[in-house]
Design an enzyme around this catalytic site. Structure first.
Site, PDB file in Angstrom:
ATOM      1  N   ARG A  73      -7.729  -8.653  -2.568  1.00  0.00           N
ATOM      2  CA  ARG A  73      -7.970  -9.066  -1.190  1.00  0.00           C
ATOM      3  C   ARG A  73      -9.432  -8.766  -0.831  1.00  0.00           C
ATOM      4  O   ARG A  73     -10.010  -7.828  -1.346  1.00  0.00           O
ATOM      5  CB  ARG A  73      -7.047  -8.308  -0.217  1.00  0.00           C
ATOM      6  CG  ARG A  73      -5.611  -8.774  -0.235  1.00  0.00           C
ATOM      7  CD  ARG A  73      -4.769  -8.103   0.844  1.00  0.00           C
ATOM      8  NE  ARG A  73      -4.681  -6.658   0.648  1.00  0.00           N
ATOM      9  CZ  ARG A  73      -5.340  -5.754   1.354  1.00  0.00           C
ATOM     10  NH1 ARG A  73      -6.166  -6.117   2.334  1.00  0.00           N
ATOM     11  NH2 ARG A  73      -5.194  -4.466   1.108  1.00  0.00           N
ATOM     12  N   TYR A 201      -6.325 -15.875  -5.885  1.00  0.00           N
ATOM     13  CA  TYR A 201      -5.664 -14.588  -6.110  1.00  0.00           C
ATOM     14  C   TYR A 201      -4.533 -14.405  -5.096  1.00  0.00           C
ATOM     15  O   TYR A 201      -4.719 -14.641  -3.895  1.00  0.00           O
ATOM     16  CB  TYR A 201      -6.669 -13.431  -5.994  1.00  0.00           C
ATOM     17  CG  TYR A 201      -5.963 -12.097  -5.816  1.00  0.00           C
ATOM     18  CD1 TYR A 201      -5.333 -11.481  -6.905  1.00  0.00           C
ATOM     19  CD2 TYR A 201      -5.838 -11.499  -4.570  1.00  0.00           C
ATOM     20  CE1 TYR A 201      -4.620 -10.303  -6.734  1.00  0.00           C
ATOM     21  CE2 TYR A 201      -5.134 -10.323  -4.394  1.00  0.00           C
ATOM     22  CZ  TYR A 201      -4.522  -9.728  -5.478  1.00  0.00           C
ATOM     23  OH  TYR A 201      -3.798  -8.572  -5.304  1.00  0.00           O
ATOM     24  N   LYS A 210       0.748 -11.065   3.306  1.00  0.00           N
ATOM     25  CA  LYS A 210       0.106 -10.312   4.392  1.00  0.00           C
ATOM     26  C   LYS A 210      -0.344 -11.230   5.540  1.00  0.00           C
ATOM     27  O   LYS A 210      -0.287 -10.847   6.703  1.00  0.00           O
ATOM     28  CB  LYS A 210      -1.114  -9.543   3.878  1.00  0.00           C
ATOM     29  CG  LYS A 210      -0.867  -8.646   2.675  1.00  0.00           C
ATOM     30  CD  LYS A 210       0.064  -7.482   2.940  1.00  0.00           C
ATOM     31  CE  LYS A 210      -0.116  -6.413   1.881  1.00  0.00           C
ATOM     32  NZ  LYS A 210       1.018  -5.541   1.672  1.00  0.00           N
ATOM     33  N   HIS A 230       4.036  -2.754   8.146  1.00  0.00           N
ATOM     34  CA  HIS A 230       3.740  -2.590   6.714  1.00  0.00           C
ATOM     35  C   HIS A 230       4.591  -1.432   6.185  1.00  0.00           C
ATOM     36  O   HIS A 230       4.075  -0.370   5.867  1.00  0.00           O
ATOM     37  CB  HIS A 230       2.236  -2.318   6.574  1.00  0.00           C
ATOM     38  CG  HIS A 230       1.729  -2.370   5.181  1.00  0.00           C
ATOM     39  ND1 HIS A 230       0.593  -1.712   4.770  1.00  0.00           N
ATOM     40  CD2 HIS A 230       2.190  -3.005   4.075  1.00  0.00           C
ATOM     41  CE1 HIS A 230       0.381  -1.938   3.478  1.00  0.00           C
ATOM     42  NE2 HIS A 230       1.331  -2.714   3.035  1.00  0.00           N
ATOM     43  N   SER A 252      -2.345   2.367   0.779  1.00  0.00           N
ATOM     44  CA  SER A 252      -2.220   2.055  -0.647  1.00  0.00           C
ATOM     45  C   SER A 252      -2.421   3.311  -1.490  1.00  0.00           C
ATOM     46  O   SER A 252      -3.061   4.269  -1.047  1.00  0.00           O
ATOM     47  CB  SER A 252      -3.238   0.982  -1.039  1.00  0.00           C
ATOM     48  OG  SER A 252      -4.530   1.454  -0.770  1.00  0.00           O
ATOM     49  N   CYS A 254      -0.223   5.522  -2.387  1.00  0.00           N
ATOM     50  CA  CYS A 254       0.545   6.700  -1.967  1.00  0.00           C
ATOM     51  C   CYS A 254       2.003   6.637  -2.431  1.00  0.00           C
ATOM     52  O   CYS A 254       2.863   7.349  -1.920  1.00  0.00           O
ATOM     53  CB  CYS A 254       0.501   6.859  -0.457  1.00  0.00           C
ATOM     54  SG  CYS A 254      -1.116   7.331   0.165  1.00  0.00           S
ATOM     55  N   ASP A 281       7.682  -3.358   0.990  1.00  0.00           N
ATOM     56  CA  ASP A 281       6.352  -3.593   1.548  1.00  0.00           C
ATOM     57  C   ASP A 281       6.323  -3.916   3.038  1.00  0.00           C
ATOM     58  O   ASP A 281       5.472  -3.413   3.757  1.00  0.00           O
ATOM     59  CB  ASP A 281       5.677  -4.732   0.774  1.00  0.00           C
ATOM     60  CG  ASP A 281       4.170  -4.805   1.020  1.00  0.00           C
ATOM     61  OD1 ASP A 281       3.541  -3.737   1.163  1.00  0.00           O
ATOM     62  OD2 ASP A 281       3.624  -5.915   1.070  1.00  0.00           O
ATOM     63  N   ARG A 375      -1.049  -7.649 -11.346  1.00  0.00           N
ATOM     64  CA  ARG A 375       0.168  -7.744 -10.544  1.00  0.00           C
ATOM     65  C   ARG A 375       1.350  -8.314 -11.317  1.00  0.00           C
ATOM     66  O   ARG A 375       1.189  -9.031 -12.289  1.00  0.00           O
ATOM     67  CB  ARG A 375      -0.091  -8.675  -9.350  1.00  0.00           C
ATOM     68  CG  ARG A 375      -1.154  -8.166  -8.377  1.00  0.00           C
ATOM     69  CD  ARG A 375      -0.577  -7.129  -7.470  1.00  0.00           C
ATOM     70  NE  ARG A 375      -1.550  -6.506  -6.588  1.00  0.00           N
ATOM     71  CZ  ARG A 375      -1.216  -5.881  -5.456  1.00  0.00           C
ATOM     72  NH1 ARG A 375       0.045  -5.811  -5.081  1.00  0.00           N
ATOM     73  NH2 ARG A 375      -2.148  -5.301  -4.722  1.00  0.00           N
TER      74      ARG A 375
END
Length: 593
Positions: A73, A201, A210, A230, A252, A254, A281, A375
């Site tokens: 991103r 991407y 998102k 989120h 992110s 975590c 997510d 990914r």
């Protein structure tokens, strides 16, 4: 033009405009049929856009590589285009909508010449659910079609559910030349519109993710009285069979996906504890007829980071990728036509192709075989612990909301907010530390309120106000209790003080006990902390005294922390809700005492 799958006037008029602008050579409606999807897979393999992997080891799985300049991103090129700059707020990049449309249409004009326009009707959430929203994405990428087919519910049934309604999100994606200087991901919240150019991407081009499910949906939620967050959703099943549901938000890196698919420690498993994954997510949350908050996962798949995913860290995620999955920017093992990434196992392939498409020998190379942000796009139904409520159109009732971050010293293992608005405060001050792993040096705190900083589609001050307004509509007896967790406390040598992973269930267990009023807690300046005796340490090499060390409130450290909160809040000027300013003052006063 291929036969239309709908007679929806607003949709057909919009498509006519886009065909005129983009000038596709061919137009294909995505009806979601297996025949059509299989044909597109075959075409992508034939053109080299995707590589078919070993059918016996990884049935119906494919590998794709993006351009080297297009692997993540791009926050500085992600715009919120509201009419007034103030409505985008101080944490978003803004552009005037009319200027932005002109810029984007100039870039996109004629870019589908010699290409096919795919029209993807998709539903975020189960088709027909009162929670769900419908989008149309046009794209010139088969990769996008196939990923959207995994991540959302796609096809004719979506158009039937839409009928003649004008309530749908307009999404236009154009690969163009994948030029990073002309790459833009733009949200127009007031127009229900998303436009993405010059990227291929996933995070920038799977517009249901998102872009829609958080940026546009958060704005819709503000206007319609619900929330797009989120957050993962998990169900914790106790030995008596009852399941309680938790929503949790983490920045992110975590361990969000690990928590969503957690495997309980052996002692807990033996007693009958289970964890069910509803989502990893995104949560859409609204009040049910009984006055409680209910959540759905609007997605239909997982778009997970591959590196570090293995049979130890997250066996459920790994098993989710074993069928019908698209891998992006991972390493291609030529010996058995499968995939590999750093952290999958200890034996990298020696006869392989790296994520850039170059020959790669994992035993000798200093380069990584897979991109750090490589990914997998995997169907949620593959997950061994997917919840039986995953498709429930009414969602699941939420008992607790959990915020978290990566803090080496400051934040206790877990604490509970004193009330709803205090919980909003706790979410608003969330942050994670950037760590220099090699030296163990602790870096700066990156604030990420509610883990929504890059994803809030409007002014974050107004977003916090929306949280507070939701709280005002809830009966305090029925409102979820709000907690903060920190799995990442370290000692002075830089060693983690809490085992994490499956053992995080011990903390979730305490959280649910608190929601059920089964355990007491100590009242501190920052919130309610557990008594060490109330967290089950059975089977852990840890004493209650050691646990107490990560259940503390260091007055000086918290006073320093709140200076950082002052700085954050100052950015919002008169859009900072007075309730949050009051909570900040209250915590400061508590620390003084």
């Amino acid at each position: 033009m291929e036969t239309n799958l709908t007679s929806n006037k607003s949709l057909l008029a919009w498509l006519d405009e886009k065909v005129e602008l983009l000038k596709p050579s061919e137009i294909v409606w995505i009806d979601g049929s297996k025949e059509q999807i299989d044909a597109l897979k075959a075409e992508a393999v034939e053109t080299g856009e995707m590589i078919k992997l070993n059918e016996e080891l990884l049935p119906d799985c494919y590998l794709h590589r993006t351009a080297e300049n297009d692997v993540a991103r791009v926050e500085d090129r992600t715009l919120i285009c509201s009419k007034n700059e103030k409505d985008a707020g101080p944490t978003n990049h803004w552009m005037d909508p009319q200027e932005c449309y002109k810029m984007l249409y100039d870039i996109a004009a004629g870019s589908y010449e010699g290409r096919t326009m795919y029209i993807i009707p998709y539903s975020m959430g189960p088709v027909g659910s009162p929670f769900s929203k419908i989008g149309i994405e046009i794209t010139d990428s088969i990769y996008v079609v196939l990923n959207m087919n995994i991540m959302t519910r796609v096809g004719k049934a979506v158009l039937d559910a839409l009928g003649d309604s004008d309530d749908w999100v307009r999404g236009m994606h154009c690969k163009c030349d994948v030029d990073p200087e002309k790459r833009w991901i733009c949200q127009f919240p007031e127009d229900n519109t998303i436009i993405s150019v010059n990227s291929a991407y996933g995070g920038n081009v799977l517009l249901g993710k998102k872009c829609f499910a958080l940026r546009i949906a958060s704005y819709l939620g503000k206007n319609e009285g619900w929330q797009a967050e989120h957050m993962l959703i998990l169900g914790l099943q106790k030995p008596d069979g009852e399941v309680k549901y938790i929503c949790a938000a983490f920045p992110s890196a975590c361990g969000k996906t690990n928590l969503a698919m957690l495997i309980p420690p052996e002692g807990y498993q033996a007693k009958g504890y289970k964890v069910w994954c509803v989502g990893d997510d995104i949560s859409w949350i609204r009040k049910g007829p009984d006055g409680r908050l209910y959540a759905i996962n609007p997605e239909n798949g997982f778009f997970g980071v591959a590196p570090g995913t293995n049979m130890k860290s997250n066996p459920n995620a790994l098993k989710s990728t074993m069928q019908g999955t698209i891998f992006t920017n991972v390493c291609h093992n030529l010996d058995n036509n499968t995939v590999w990434w750093e952290g999958l196992d200890k034996n990298p392939p020696t006869n392989a192709i790296d994520w850039k498409g170059n020959p790669w020998n994992g035993a000798e190379s200093d380069e990584k075989g897979a991109h750090p942000n490589s990914r997998f796009t995997a169907p949620a139904v593959n997950c061994p612990c997917i919840s039986s409520e995953f498709e429930n159109p009414q969602g699941v009732p939420i008992s607790a909301i959990v915020f978290g971050g990566r803090r080496a010293k400051l934040t206790p293992l877990v604490y509970q907010s004193k009330d709803w608005n205090h919980g909003v405060f706790v979410g608003s001050i969330m942050g994670s530390e950037t760590t220099a792993a090699a030296t163990g040096a602790v870096g700066v705190v990156r604030r990420d309120p509610m883990a929504m900083l890059p994803f809030c589609g409007y002014n974050m001050g107004d977003y916090w106000k929306h949280w507070i307004e939701i709280g005002e509509t809830l009966d305090p007896e029925k409102a979820p209790k709000i907690f903060n967790v920190n799995w990442f406390r370290k000692d002075d040598e830089g060693n983690f003080l809490w085992p994490g992973f499956g053992d995080n269930l011990r903390v979730l267990d305490w959280i649910i006990d608190r929601c059920d009023g089964k355990v007491d807690a100590q009242d501190t300046a920052i919130g309610y902390l557990p008594y060490a005796k109330d967290i089950n340490l059975e089977g852990l090499d840890m004493t209650e005294d050691e646990l107490d060390k990560i259940l503390d409130v260091d007055k000086a450290a918290w006073e320093e922390e709140l200076k950082g909160v002052d700085e954050l809040y100052a950015k919002f000027g008169d859009t900072l809700p007075e309730e949050l300013a009051a909570k900040l003052a209250e915590v400061k006063a508590n620390l003084e005492k």
